[in-house]
Every structure is written in structure tokens, then in C-alpha cells.
Motif scaffolding. Structure first.
Motif, short mmCIF file in Angstrom:
data_model
loop_
_atom_site.label_atom_id
_atom_site.label_comp_id
_atom_site.label_asym_id
_atom_site.label_seq_id
_atom_site.Cartn_x
_atom_site.Cartn_y
_atom_site.Cartn_z
N MET A 1 53.76 1.96 43.09
CA MET A 1 53.44 3.34 42.72
C MET A 1 52.50 3.50 41.53
O MET A 1 51.62 4.36 41.57
N PRO A 2 52.63 2.71 40.46
CA PRO A 2 51.70 2.92 39.34
C PRO A 2 50.23 2.77 39.73
O PRO A 2 49.39 3.49 39.19
N GLY A 3 49.93 1.89 40.67
CA GLY A 3 48.54 1.74 41.11
C GLY A 3 48.00 3.01 41.74
O GLY A 3 46.86 3.42 41.47
N PHE A 4 48.82 3.68 42.55
CA PHE A 4 48.39 4.93 43.16
C PHE A 4 48.24 6.03 42.12
O PHE A 4 47.29 6.82 42.16
N TYR A 5 49.18 6.09 41.18
CA TYR A 5 49.09 7.12 40.14
C TYR A 5 47.87 6.89 39.24
O TYR A 5 47.20 7.84 38.85
N ILE A 6 47.60 5.64 38.91
CA ILE A 6 46.43 5.34 38.08
C ILE A 6 45.14 5.67 38.83
O ILE A 6 44.19 6.19 38.25
N ALA A 7 45.11 5.38 40.14
CA ALA A 7 43.93 5.73 40.93
C ALA A 7 43.74 7.25 40.97
O ALA A 7 42.61 7.75 40.85
N ALA A 8 44.84 7.99 41.12
CA ALA A 8 44.74 9.45 41.11
C ALA A 8 44.30 9.96 39.75
O ALA A 8 43.49 10.89 39.65
N LEU A 9 44.80 9.34 38.69
CA LEU A 9 44.40 9.71 37.34
C LEU A 9 42.91 9.45 37.13
O LEU A 9 42.20 10.29 36.55
N ALA A 10 42.42 8.33 37.62
CA ALA A 10 40.99 8.02 37.50
C ALA A 10 40.15 9.02 38.29
O ALA A 10 39.10 9.47 37.82
N ALA A 11 40.61 9.39 39.47
CA ALA A 11 39.87 10.36 40.29
C ALA A 11 39.85 11.73 39.61
O ALA A 11 38.81 12.39 39.58
N ILE A 12 40.99 12.15 39.08
CA ILE A 12 41.05 13.45 38.40
C ILE A 12 40.15 13.45 37.17
O ILE A 12 39.47 14.43 36.88
N SER A 13 40.14 12.35 36.45
CA SER A 13 39.35 12.28 35.21
C SER A 13 37.85 12.26 35.46
O SER A 13 37.08 12.74 34.64
N PHE B 1 49.89 12.85 36.15
CA PHE B 1 49.76 11.49 36.69
C PHE B 1 50.01 10.43 35.62
O PHE B 1 50.51 9.35 35.93
N SER B 2 49.70 10.73 34.38
CA SER B 2 50.02 9.80 33.29
C SER B 2 51.53 9.65 33.16
O SER B 2 52.05 8.53 33.02
N TYR B 3 52.24 10.76 33.20
CA TYR B 3 53.70 10.70 33.09
C TYR B 3 54.31 10.00 34.30
O TYR B 3 55.26 9.22 34.16
N LEU B 4 53.78 10.28 35.49
CA LEU B 4 54.30 9.60 36.68
C LEU B 4 54.09 8.09 36.60
O LEU B 4 54.96 7.31 37.00
N THR B 5 52.95 7.67 36.09
CA THR B 5 52.70 6.24 35.90
C THR B 5 53.70 5.66 34.92
O THR B 5 54.32 4.61 35.16
N PHE B 6 53.89 6.34 33.80
CA PHE B 6 54.82 5.88 32.78
C PHE B 6 56.23 5.75 33.33
O PHE B 6 56.89 4.72 33.15
N ILE B 7 56.73 6.79 33.99
CA ILE B 7 58.12 6.76 34.45
C ILE B 7 58.32 5.74 35.56
O ILE B 7 59.38 5.11 35.64
N SER B 8 57.33 5.52 36.40
CA SER B 8 57.50 4.51 37.45
C SER B 8 57.54 3.10 36.87
O SER B 8 58.30 2.26 37.33
N ILE B 9 56.74 2.83 35.84
CA ILE B 9 56.77 1.52 35.19
C ILE B 9 58.09 1.31 34.45
O ILE B 9 58.71 0.25 34.54
#
Length: 184
Positions: free
Chosen positions: A60-72, A115-123
Motif C-alpha cells: 500500500m505505501p507504494g500506491f499512496y506515494i505514487a498518488a502523492l507524487a501525481a497530486i503534487s 495521502f501522506s497520512y495514509l502512507t504513514f499509517i500503512s507503514i
């Protein structure tokens, strides 16, 4: 640092109250089942449930980070506009002189924080489950059975709370990206 109140649905209820209630109820049920059945497979931290959850959480963190990069990096003027309706407000602090402001969030900032929080909580949940699973593999003997069940209950509350938060916020992000961004 985000404040959002939209009547019945507000940030505190969405982020903390609903996941807490679900976590306490499900943890009580799972602790009761483990206490009554008493077999090794009735403990969720020993059986395959946590194994599959760990497998899910490691991707999951990979998907959240990819979404975060796309949003940014997405080049869209609508992403930088304030959110429609009563938008969430973000705490902004100036230090010289010290002042606190609450500014309305735009879509980009809201989704980036989400998406930052989702990445954090999944890790964090992934690491917590690894530690718990490793601890149970040690088969530490404790003299008081109540201590074992209290630790199990507490661990279940933390895992279920985090998992419910992860699921609810993932659905919120999917709804917002799939529906709300295109309407406004």
C-alpha cells in the motif's frame, strides 16, 4: 492541524470516534472468541489473517506515494482552488511575531495531506503487525492469563483502529479523486 466541521460528519468523528468504536467492539468480540475457544488458531496474530494483512500493507505505501507524487505534480488550476462548500481549514503559524491563522485548504494540499497520512499509517501498521507477530512467535510464558488477554485486546484495538482509519480514508480519497475533483 486540520479542522473541518460539516454538521453531522466532522473530522473528529470520521478520524477518531467511528474507528475507535469499531475497534473496541471488534476487539472485544475477538478477545471473547479467543478466550472461549482457546485454540491457537483463534488468535488473529498467530493465524494467517495477519500474514495476509502484512502482505497487503507492504504494497500500500507504494500506491499512496505514487498518488502523492501525481497530486503534487499534476498541472491543473482546479487543484489549487479552494475546496467547495465549507472547506477544511489548516493551521498556519507565523513565528516572528507569533501568530496562528486558520486558512482554507485547496484540493492539492488536502489530498497531499491525506495521502501522506495514509502512507504513514500503512507503514506504522505494517511494522506494528510485524512486531506483534514476532512477539507471538517467541511464545513467551506469562503467569497471569488476564495480562495475556489485556495485551491481546489492546493490540487488537490498535490494529483495528488503524485498519479502519486506513480503509475509511482510502475510500474518502477514492471518492474525492473519482467524483469531487471533476464536479468542481
Amino acid at each position: 492541524s486540520i479542522r473541518w466541521d460539516n454538521g453531522l460528519i466532522n473530522k473528529t468523528r470520521f478520524d477518531f470516534i467511528v474507528p475507535s468504536l469499531v475497534a473496541i467492539i471488534l476487539s472485544a468480540i475477538m478477545t471473547f472468541v479467543w478466550f472461549e475457544i482457546g485454540t491457537k488458531n483463534s488468535n488473529i496474530f498467530i493465524n494467517d489473517l495477519t500474514y495476509y494483512l502484512i502482505c497487503f500493507l507492504q504494497t500500500m505505501p507504494g500506491f499512496y506515494i505514487a498518488a502523492l507524487a501525481a497530486i503534487s505534480t499534476i498541472n491543473s488550476t482546479t487543484m489549487d482552488q479552494p475546496m467547495a462548500g465549507d472547506p477544511p481549514k489548516e493551521k498556519y503559524v507565523e513565528y516572528n511575531p507569533y501568530k496562528v491563522f486558520w486558512i482554507e485548504m485547496n484540493r492539492r494540499r488536502f489530498l497531499a495531506r491525506l495521502f501522506s497520512y495514509l502512507t504513514f499509517i500503512s507503514i506504522v501498521l505494517f511494522c506494528f503487525l510485524l512486531i506483534i507477530r514476532f512477539s507471538y512467535s517467541l511464545e513467551i510464558k506469562v503467569s497471569s492469563l488476564y495480562v495475556v488477554y489485556m495485551v491481546y485486546f489492546f493490540s487488537c484495538v490498535v490494529v483495528i483502529f488503524s485498519l479502519v482509519q486506513l480503509i475509511m480514508m482510502t475510500f474518502l480519497s477514492l471518492y474525492y479523486l473519482g467524483e469531487r475533483v471533476h464536479k468542481n
